[in-house]
Design a protein around this motif. Structure first.
Motif, PDB file in Angstrom:
ATOM      1  N   HIS A  91       0.831  -1.206   0.000  1.00  0.00           N
ATOM      2  CA  HIS A  91       0.000   0.000   0.000  1.00  0.00           C
ATOM      3  C   HIS A  91       0.870   1.262   0.000  1.00  0.00           C
ATOM      4  N   ASP A 174      -3.122  -1.281  -7.067  1.00  0.00           N
ATOM      5  CA  ASP A 174      -4.020  -2.076  -6.225  1.00  0.00           C
ATOM      6  C   ASP A 174      -5.294  -2.379  -7.022  1.00  0.00           C
ATOM      7  N   HIS A 178     -11.706  -3.331  -2.815  1.00  0.00           N
ATOM      8  CA  HIS A 178     -11.867  -2.127  -1.984  1.00  0.00           C
ATOM      9  C   HIS A 178     -11.231  -0.895  -2.644  1.00  0.00           C
TER      10      HIS A 178
END
Ligand SMILES: [Fe+2]
Length: 217
Positions: A91, A174, A178
């Motif tokens: 992340h 990513d 989500h």
């Protein structure tokens, strides 16, 4: 030799005591194509990985020092650590390579390398997008393989599984649900378009320059 051993012990002791701190990415709020709600939720999720990494390391240290290193719990937590740690670090790499203009410097060594290896920057981009559209949840990562000095677009299913050994991550996207579903629903392609519009190519090119330079004789 004794001095080396003492130094090593001190380094290990220091490292084991250090805690990871969540980085502040509020500078990304306001990016075109990323709602505030999506980003704030994503930051929260990232902070959870940081917290869990610290908690797991502390728990493992405690078990180890109290004779619990051969327990089932110790083994399970050792496996769990990779998930939390990689979730934290991936992340950070992802957020760090966002917040830019989305325009790569065509004079950079990265642009030259992508053009050379893939035929053109656009061909590389098409392949990276195709990688990001692989069905499932995970990550699209452009790696640099220092042995062959090659750039490779990879699909990574889970944080802790399937990374290229010795590969250096250059660009990270990513594609867990989500990361886009709260805003884009099933339209992952549109999210990827927004991702590309906000890539900080200076950061990406700098990562490449660092690993490429370190391999030179
Ligand atoms: Fe994520």
């Amino acid at each position: 030799m004794l001095r080396y051993a003492l130094g090593f012990f001190m380094i290990c002791s220091t490292l084991s005591a250090d805690k990871y701190t969540a980085k502040d990415y509020t500078r990304l709020v306001g990016m075109q194509g990323f709602s505030d709600q999506l980003l704030q939720m994503h930051f929260k999720l990232y902070e959870g990985y940081v917290k869990n990494s610290n908690d797991l390391l502390a728990k493992l240290e405690s078990l180890s020092s109290s004779g619990g290193a051969s327990s089932y719990e110790y083994g399970a937590l050792k496996r769990r650590l990779r998930w939390e740690f990689d979730g934290m670090r991936l992340h950070e790499l992802y957020f760090d390579n966002l917040g830019g203009s989305g325009v790569i410097n065509q004079k950079s060594t990265l642009f030259a390398a992508l053009t050379l290896q893939f035929g053109s920057f656009e061909k590389w981009k098409s392949d990276f997008i195709a990688t990001g559209l692989v069905r499932g949840i995970g990550w699209a990562i452009l790696y640099y393989d220092p042995e062959q000095r090659r750039l490779v677009n990879c699909w990574i299913n889970e944080h802790d599984v399937g990374h290229l050994a010795t590969g250096r991550p250059i660009l990270i996207m990513d594609v867990f649900e989500h990361a886009y579903m709260p805003q884009y629903g099933l339209d992952r392609a549109q999210y990827i378009t927004s991702f590309f519009a906000n890539i900080n190519w200076d950061v990406v090119a700098s990562r490449y320059a660092t690993v490429n330079e370190s391999k030179k004789p």
